[in-house]
Design a protein around this motif. Structure first.
Motif, mmCIF file in Angstrom:
data_model
loop_
_atom_site.group_PDB
_atom_site.id
_atom_site.type_symbol
_atom_site.label_atom_id
_atom_site.label_comp_id
_atom_site.label_asym_id
_atom_site.label_seq_id
_atom_site.Cartn_x
_atom_site.Cartn_y
_atom_site.Cartn_z
ATOM 1 N N LYS A 36 67.589 27.286 53.504
ATOM 2 C CA LYS A 36 68.540 26.607 52.624
ATOM 3 C C LYS A 36 69.359 27.590 51.791
ATOM 4 N N ILE A 37 68.776 28.681 51.377
ATOM 5 C CA ILE A 37 69.492 29.667 50.561
ATOM 6 C C ILE A 37 70.598 30.318 51.384
ATOM 7 N N GLU A 38 70.282 30.694 52.626
ATOM 8 C CA GLU A 38 71.300 31.295 53.498
ATOM 9 C C GLU A 38 72.423 30.314 53.792
ATOM 10 N N ILE A 39 72.079 29.047 54.015
ATOM 11 C CA ILE A 39 73.092 28.028 54.304
ATOM 12 C C ILE A 39 74.005 27.847 53.103
ATOM 13 N N LYS A 40 73.433 27.783 51.904
ATOM 14 C CA LYS A 40 74.225 27.629 50.678
ATOM 15 C C LYS A 40 75.192 28.791 50.512
ATOM 16 N N GLN A 41 74.713 30.014 50.671
ATOM 17 C CA GLN A 41 75.567 31.191 50.509
ATOM 18 C C GLN A 41 76.659 31.233 51.572
ATOM 19 N N ALA A 42 76.339 30.830 52.808
ATOM 20 C CA ALA A 42 77.327 30.848 53.896
ATOM 21 C C ALA A 42 78.440 29.843 53.649
ATOM 22 N N VAL A 43 78.091 28.618 53.208
ATOM 23 C CA VAL A 43 79.104 27.590 52.945
ATOM 24 C C VAL A 43 79.991 28.016 51.771
ATOM 25 N N GLU A 44 79.379 28.559 50.720
ATOM 26 C CA GLU A 44 80.170 28.999 49.561
ATOM 27 C C GLU A 44 81.131 30.118 49.939
ATOM 28 N N LYS A 45 80.691 31.026 50.794
ATOM 29 C CA LYS A 45 81.549 32.147 51.189
ATOM 30 C C LYS A 45 82.643 31.715 52.167
ATOM 31 N N LEU A 46 82.300 30.884 53.152
ATOM 32 C CA LEU A 46 83.279 30.472 54.170
ATOM 33 C C LEU A 46 84.369 29.575 53.607
ATOM 34 N N PHE A 47 83.989 28.601 52.765
ATOM 35 C CA PHE A 47 84.941 27.580 52.331
ATOM 36 C C PHE A 47 85.364 27.706 50.873
ATOM 37 N N ASN A 48 84.830 28.708 50.158
ATOM 38 C CA ASN A 48 85.223 28.966 48.771
ATOM 39 C C ASN A 48 84.972 27.744 47.882
ATOM 40 N N VAL A 49 83.765 27.185 47.959
ATOM 41 C CA VAL A 49 83.364 26.023 47.170
ATOM 42 C C VAL A 49 82.037 26.327 46.488
ATOM 43 N N LYS A 50 81.591 25.450 45.589
ATOM 44 C CA LYS A 50 80.288 25.578 44.937
ATOM 45 C C LYS A 50 79.359 24.495 45.491
ATOM 46 N N VAL A 51 78.173 24.897 45.932
ATOM 47 C CA VAL A 51 77.209 23.982 46.526
ATOM 48 C C VAL A 51 76.185 23.569 45.478
ATOM 49 N N GLU A 52 75.941 22.256 45.406
ATOM 50 C CA GLU A 52 74.948 21.741 44.469
ATOM 51 C C GLU A 52 73.559 21.738 45.100
ATOM 52 N N LYS A 53 73.456 21.219 46.344
ATOM 53 C CA LYS A 53 72.153 21.205 47.020
ATOM 54 C C LYS A 53 72.335 21.148 48.523
ATOM 55 N N VAL A 54 71.260 21.532 49.231
ATOM 56 C CA VAL A 54 71.263 21.563 50.694
ATOM 57 C C VAL A 54 70.022 20.845 51.202
ATOM 58 N N ASN A 55 70.208 19.905 52.109
ATOM 59 C CA ASN A 55 69.108 19.233 52.793
ATOM 60 C C ASN A 55 69.185 19.608 54.269
ATOM 61 N N THR A 56 68.039 19.929 54.872
ATOM 62 C CA THR A 56 68.033 20.307 56.279
ATOM 63 C C THR A 56 67.100 19.397 57.061
ATOM 64 N N LEU A 57 67.376 19.284 58.365
ATOM 65 C CA LEU A 57 66.495 18.533 59.248
ATOM 66 C C LEU A 57 66.622 19.088 60.655
ATOM 67 N N LYS A 58 65.517 19.022 61.377
ATOM 68 C CA LYS A 58 65.512 19.484 62.765
ATOM 69 C C LYS A 58 65.606 18.283 63.684
ATOM 70 N N ASP A 59 66.495 18.379 64.655
ATOM 71 C CA ASP A 59 66.746 17.324 65.627
ATOM 72 C C ASP A 59 66.168 17.770 66.965
ATOM 73 N N ARG A 60 65.175 17.056 67.486
ATOM 74 C CA ARG A 60 64.643 17.395 68.804
ATOM 75 C C ARG A 60 65.601 16.912 69.877
ATOM 76 N N GLY A 61 65.741 17.697 70.940
ATOM 77 C CA GLY A 61 66.628 17.331 72.031
ATOM 78 C C GLY A 61 66.095 16.146 72.818
ATOM 79 N N LYS A 62 66.995 15.300 73.285
ATOM 80 C CA LYS A 62 66.599 14.108 74.041
ATOM 81 C C LYS A 62 66.353 14.460 75.504
ATOM 82 N N MET A 63 65.487 13.669 76.135
ATOM 83 C CA MET A 63 65.256 13.818 77.572
ATOM 84 C C MET A 63 66.442 13.197 78.317
ATOM 85 N N ARG A 64 66.920 13.866 79.347
ATOM 86 C CA ARG A 64 68.040 13.376 80.151
ATOM 87 C C ARG A 64 67.678 13.471 81.627
#
Length: 96
Positions: A36-64
Motif C-alpha cells: 500500500k505504501i508503494e502504491i500511494k507513493q506511485a499514484v502521488e508521483k504519477l498524477f500529482n495528487v494527494k492520496v488519503e487511503k489505499v485498499n487492495t485486493l487480490k483477484d484470482r483468475g477464472k477458469m476458461r
C-alpha cells in the motif's frame, strides 16, 4: 525503489469503478508484489495528487475453456485509491 510505472500497471474502468469516482475513489491494476505504501507513493508521483487511503485486493483468475482445452486467466491485484478532497485524476475526467 521501483519506478511508479512498474507499480501502477493500468487503470481499471468498469461500471462499478465509474460509480466509485463520484466518491473520489479510483481503481488501478497494480503489480502483485506492491504494497500500500508503494502504491500511494506511485499514484502521488504519477498524477500529482494527494492520496488519503489505499485498499487492495487480490483477484484470482477464472477458469476458461476453449473446446477441450482448459486454462485459467492470470491472477491480478487491484488497488482502490481514495484521494483527498479537491483532487482529481485527469485521465478519468470524461468518464464520470
Amino acid at each position: 525503489m521501483r519506478a511508479p510505472q512498474d507499480i501502477i500497471i493500468a487503470p481499471l474502468i468498469t461500471e462499478k469503478t465509474t460509480n466509485l469516482m463520484a466518491e473520489n475513489k479510483y481503481t488501478f491494476i497494480v503489480a502483485p508484489d506492491a504494497n500500500k505504501i508503494e502504491i500511494k507513493q506511485a499514484v502521488e508521483k504519477l498524477f500529482n495528487v494527494k492520496v488519503e487511503k489505499v485498499n487492495t485486493l487480490k483477484d484470482r483468475g477464472k477458469m476458461r475453456r476453449m473446446g477441450r482445452f482448459e486454462g485459467r486467466q492470470s491472477d491480478r491485484k487491484k488497488a482502490i485509491v481514495t484521494l483527498k478532497p479537491g483532487y482529481k485524476i485527469p485521465i478519468f475526467e470524461g468518464l464520470e
